[in-house]
Design a protein around this motif. Structure first.
Motif, PDB file in Angstrom:
ATOM      1  N   VAL A  97      -3.154   4.919  -2.705  1.00  0.00           N
ATOM      2  CA  VAL A  97      -4.209   5.745  -2.113  1.00  0.00           C
ATOM      3  C   VAL A  97      -3.900   7.212  -2.438  1.00  0.00           C
ATOM      4  O   VAL A  97      -2.864   7.723  -2.028  1.00  0.00           O
ATOM      5  N   CYS A 134      -4.809  11.198   3.895  1.00  0.00           N
ATOM      6  CA  CYS A 134      -5.092   9.827   4.337  1.00  0.00           C
ATOM      7  C   CYS A 134      -3.958   9.387   5.241  1.00  0.00           C
ATOM      8  O   CYS A 134      -2.860   9.077   4.769  1.00  0.00           O
ATOM      9  N   ARG A 135      -4.197   9.412   6.530  1.00  0.00           N
ATOM     10  CA  ARG A 135      -3.137   9.118   7.483  1.00  0.00           C
ATOM     11  C   ARG A 135      -2.849   7.624   7.615  1.00  0.00           C
ATOM     12  O   ARG A 135      -1.736   7.234   7.973  1.00  0.00           O
ATOM     13  N   ARG A 136      -3.852   6.817   7.329  1.00  0.00           N
ATOM     14  CA  ARG A 136      -3.660   5.370   7.562  1.00  0.00           C
ATOM     15  C   ARG A 136      -4.571   4.584   6.627  1.00  0.00           C
ATOM     16  O   ARG A 136      -5.732   4.940   6.433  1.00  0.00           O
ATOM     17  N   TYR A 137      -4.046   3.540   6.071  1.00  0.00           N
ATOM     18  CA  TYR A 137      -4.824   2.657   5.183  1.00  0.00           C
ATOM     19  C   TYR A 137      -4.298   1.243   5.396  1.00  0.00           C
ATOM     20  O   TYR A 137      -3.099   0.992   5.261  1.00  0.00           O
ATOM     21  N   THR A 138      -5.162   0.343   5.793  1.00  0.00           N
ATOM     22  CA  THR A 138      -4.718  -1.021   6.087  1.00  0.00           C
ATOM     23  C   THR A 138      -5.433  -2.018   5.181  1.00  0.00           C
ATOM     24  O   THR A 138      -6.525  -1.755   4.663  1.00  0.00           O
ATOM     25  N   GLY A 139      -4.807  -3.158   5.003  1.00  0.00           N
ATOM     26  CA  GLY A 139      -5.395  -4.197   4.176  1.00  0.00           C
ATOM     27  C   GLY A 139      -5.160  -5.570   4.764  1.00  0.00           C
ATOM     28  O   GLY A 139      -4.228  -5.777   5.544  1.00  0.00           O
ATOM     29  N   VAL A 186       0.838  -1.187   0.000  1.00  0.00           N
ATOM     30  CA  VAL A 186       0.000   0.000   0.000  1.00  0.00           C
ATOM     31  C   VAL A 186       0.877   1.241   0.000  1.00  0.00           C
ATOM     32  O   VAL A 186       1.796   1.359   0.819  1.00  0.00           O
ATOM     33  N   ILE A 228       0.526   5.408   0.264  1.00  0.00           N
ATOM     34  CA  ILE A 228      -0.335   6.572   0.516  1.00  0.00           C
ATOM     35  C   ILE A 228       0.341   7.795  -0.097  1.00  0.00           C
ATOM     36  O   ILE A 228       1.403   8.226   0.355  1.00  0.00           O
ATOM     37  N   MET A 275     -15.101   0.705   4.508  1.00  0.00           N
ATOM     38  CA  MET A 275     -14.355  -0.474   4.076  1.00  0.00           C
ATOM     39  C   MET A 275     -14.685  -0.773   2.621  1.00  0.00           C
ATOM     40  O   MET A 275     -15.702  -0.335   2.097  1.00  0.00           O
ATOM     41  N   HIS A 276     -13.812  -1.540   1.994  1.00  0.00           N
ATOM     42  CA  HIS A 276     -14.105  -2.014   0.643  1.00  0.00           C
ATOM     43  C   HIS A 276     -13.403  -3.338   0.429  1.00  0.00           C
ATOM     44  O   HIS A 276     -12.280  -3.543   0.902  1.00  0.00           O
ATOM     45  N   GLN A 304     -16.369   3.061  10.183  1.00  0.00           N
ATOM     46  CA  GLN A 304     -15.121   2.900   9.441  1.00  0.00           C
ATOM     47  C   GLN A 304     -15.422   2.411   8.023  1.00  0.00           C
ATOM     48  O   GLN A 304     -15.847   1.273   7.844  1.00  0.00           O
TER      49      GLN A 304
END
Length: 286
Positions: A286, A221-226, A213, A215, A271-272, A269
């Protein structure tokens, strides 16, 4: 935001009428625009089971059904439906019952044979194929699982629910979730908030072997998790989940889409779910 009363009660032990609850929440800062009692038009409709089906002696397109609704004697109902078989569990509108749209069901005779009620379709209960994907739209609603004979159909179908419509102001994004509004309810009544900790079952492997990921702008966007979930089967969600989404004004799609929407509604929160086959190079920007 639409939220069912039962979901709030899963987090807070509240014993208030919908009217009193709406007033209390509004007076403490969580404005309730209004509330709706699902299934309030429906009365006298119960769960039944088809015990016998005979051809109507005087009408080629009618059959005579003997229906068990949990009483000593079965009731006889004539119908033109072609999707029934012995053993099916179905909604039964008994004599004197009311359906969506103000329809009143009474005993009658159909071509000389008594019919002591009506067997219901999804539309007559105010439901859609989103609620019951396996239903026949122009036939009788047949339930997938056995039900309690004689039970109010609203209990089984989740139509005994009250839905509140909250106005969430821009400065309170924490209230754009079931948990957020339940916390407000707990504070308003001085009651304990009964939260829960999700149980995450990890398996062997490293997510970095599958997904990376990037960013592009951490200020936006401070945080993006998967995470990666294997062995997934796309199918309709269980009934309780479809009902919960329906109550919140969200159309059920399938189990994968629905669970992401459910978590979004519960926690606030977004989600996708991506199909891993189409994530080029396993790389998300992102």
């Amino acid at each position: 935001m639409k939220l069912p009363y039962k979901w709030i009660k899963e987090y807070v032990d509240i014993d208030e009428s919908p009217k009193a609850f709406a007033h209390k929440m509004t007076m403490t800062g969580s404005k309730v625009e209004g509330y709706e009692s699902l299934g309030e038009e429906i009365t006298g409709v119960v769960m039944g089971r088809v015990e016998k089906i005979d051809q109507h002696p005087n009408a080629e397109r009618l059959v005579i059904c003997q229906i068990n609704i949990g009483k000593e004697e079965n009731i006889q109902i004539c119908t033109a439906a072609t999707n029934l078989k012995v053993g099916d569990y179905i909604p039964v509108a008994t004599h004197g019952s009311h359906l969506v749209g103000g329809i009143n069901i009474k005993k009658t005779k159909m071509r000389g044979e008594e019919s002591n009620g009506m067997l219901c379709s999804i539309a007559e209960l105010g439901l859609t194929l989103n609620d019951y994907p396996n239903a026949i739209e122009d036939g009788i609603l047949v339930f997938d699982e056995p039900t309690n004979l004689g039970e109010d159909v609203r209990i089984y179908t989740g139509l005994n629910e009250t839905i509140f419509d909250f106005e969430i102001t821009p400065n309170r994004p924490d209230c754009l979730s079931a948990i957020g509004l339940a916390k407000e309810a707990a504070a308003s009544y001085g009651l304990e908030f009964k939260g829960h900790t999700p149980e995450i079952k990890h398996t062997d492997g490293d997510i970095n072997d599958y997904i990376t990921v990037k960013i592009a702008d951490p200020d936006l966007c401070r945080r993006y998790t998967g995470a990666l979930i294997k062995d997934v089967k796309i199918e309709p969600s269980p009934m309780w989940l479809r009902q919960r989404l329906r109550d919140c004004g969200v159309r059920p799609i399938n189990n994968i889409v629905d669970i992401t929407n459910y978590v979004m509604l519960e926690y606030g929160q977004p989600m996708h779910a991506f199909d891993y086959r189409y994530v080029q190079g396993g790389h998300i920007i992102v």
